[in-house]
Design an enzyme around this catalytic site. Structure first.
Site, short mmCIF file in Angstrom:
data_model
loop_
_atom_site.label_atom_id
_atom_site.label_comp_id
_atom_site.label_asym_id
_atom_site.label_seq_id
_atom_site.Cartn_x
_atom_site.Cartn_y
_atom_site.Cartn_z
N ASP A 124 -10.77 -0.13 7.37
CA ASP A 124 -9.52 -0.86 7.56
C ASP A 124 -8.37 0.13 7.33
OD1 ASP A 124 -9.91 -0.77 4.77
OD2 ASP A 124 -8.88 -2.66 4.45
N ASP A 133 -14.40 2.22 2.12
CA ASP A 133 -13.51 1.12 1.74
C ASP A 133 -14.00 0.34 0.53
OD1 ASP A 133 -11.55 1.28 4.00
OD2 ASP A 133 -13.40 1.06 5.14
N CYS A 158 0.81 -1.22 0.00
CA CYS A 158 0.00 0.00 0.00
C CYS A 158 0.84 1.27 0.00
CB CYS A 158 -0.96 -0.02 1.18
SG CYS A 158 -2.33 -1.17 0.94
N ASP A 178 -11.42 -5.12 2.64
CA ASP A 178 -12.41 -4.08 2.40
C ASP A 178 -13.84 -4.59 2.60
OD1 ASP A 178 -10.53 -2.15 1.84
OD2 ASP A 178 -10.60 -2.44 -0.33
N LYS A 231 0.29 3.36 -3.24
CA LYS A 231 -0.93 4.13 -3.50
C LYS A 231 -0.59 5.58 -3.87
CE LYS A 231 -4.63 2.10 -0.69
NZ LYS A 231 -5.59 2.40 0.39
N SER A 289 -5.33 -10.84 -16.76
CA SER A 289 -3.88 -10.65 -16.70
C SER A 289 -3.40 -9.85 -17.90
CB SER A 289 -3.16 -12.00 -16.65
OG SER A 289 -3.40 -12.74 -17.84
#
Length: 344
Positions: free
Chosen positions: A224, A49, A15, A89, A18, A138
């Protein structure tokens, strides 16, 4: 995996990758809103979230997506962490996981066994959450990125929004802070192996148990704690209409995190968090290293509950009995300036 592949694989992710909260707010404010749908119970307006869309009076869909580059060298562990982070989340909204889709960016030149290990780690966490891995998407990319798009269900009458706390509510954090600092220390070879192992155990632990326990109590709001840090997500919980006081001595911290901060091993994302949230925060006697922990971007962090004060001690105790590092860390107050007071 060769040493060369390790260096390419783990370049600093989780994270911490971000975009900053300030940048996102600036962009989102300019997006066209369109006609309001009364069944969209939670959208991006509240910086919550996940999105929540009501299907019937008793059933709502919870939708979220999260992916990022690796923050650890082991692909299997990275897959577990990325999946646990995305699944979180759903729990933050009070929901149950139902299905998940893989999101993969992977260089064609890299060993496909690495990708296999990432997907294995992710699949195991989806199964542990009681969900079904139903497919994915992908693309070939210059670097590795992995995560999930997750769908869950929640009763609209028992939905956890992030900004629905009430004056007097106690704030309970369910995981210790500091994974960003410890992962940064690890990348430069300064992390104690035991400290890194503790951080990995925290990141690979689902928030499912904490969420299930919480439903027995009067929880008014939840979020969260991830990339925007404890203080950044706490700022979002206040919603511009409430304030809070935090006892920094009660905030659970992973071993080694404060030492990493003292050694200036913090992240650019942590500094973005400080720049964005500092105008709303006043520290009272808090050591600088602890300030950095509170601004540290978390990957697969814990849940932060605003709970009725009559239930707080019992909820804290039950969470601790489930081997979670849960602590009552503060209290919600009437709106004041500054919004967040952190005392030590």
């Amino acid at each position: 995996m060769s040493q060369t592949e390790k260096i390419v694989f783990c370049t600093g992710g989780g994270c911490t990758a971000k975009l900053g909260a300030g940048v996102l707010s600036h962009i989102l404010e300019k997006l066209p809103r369109g006609e309001k749908d009364p069944d969209l119970l939670v959208g991006y307006d509240s910086r919550d979230d996940a999105a929540v869309y009501r299907i019937t009076e008793d059933i709502a869909l919870v939708q979220t997506v999260d992916f990022f580059p690796p923050m650890v060298e082991d692909p299997y562990t990275f897959g577990q962490i990325a999946a646990a982070n995305a699944l979180s989340d759903i729990y933050a909204m009070g929901g149950e996981v139902k299905t998940a889709l893989n999101l993969v960016c992977f260089p064609e030149s890299m060993d496909l066994n690495i990708l296999g290990e990432i997907l294995r780690g992710g699949a195991e966490k989806v199964a542990e959450a009681g969900g079904i891995l139903a497919g994915g998407h992908s693309i070939s990319d210059s670097g590795v990125k992995y995560g999930l798009s997750v769908t869950g269900l929640v009763d609209p009458h028992h939905l956890y929004a992030n900004d629905a706390g009430k004056v007097g509510d106690k704030l309970i954090l369910t995981k210790a802070l500091g994974v960003g600092l410890i992962c940064t220390a690890n990348r430069v070879g300064e992390a104690d192996p035991e400290h890194l192992a503790a951080a990995i155990r925290s990141m690979t632990t689902l928030n499912r148990t904490a969420a299930q326990i919480s439903r027995k109590y009067r929880v008014h709001a939840a979020t969260d704690v991830t990339g925007f840090s404890f203080l950044g997500h706490l700022h979002e919980m206040m919603g511009g209409k409430l304030s809070c006081r935090v006892d920094a001595r009660r905030v659970p911290v992973l071993p080694g995190a404060e030492k990493a901060a003292e050694d200036f091993l913090y992240t650019a994302a942590g500094q973005r968090n400080r720049n964005h949230t500092a105008p709303f925060v006043r520290f009272e006697g808090v050591p600088f290293s602890m300030e950095e922990v509170l601004y540290d971007p978390q990957t697969s962090g814990g849940l932060l509950f605003a709970v009725d004060p009559a239930d707080a001690n019992e909820l804290e105790q039950e969470l601790q009995q489930a081997a979670l590092a849960a602590k009552i860390v503060g209290e919600i107050l009437d709106k004041t300036d500054p919004e967040i007071i952190v005392a030590y």
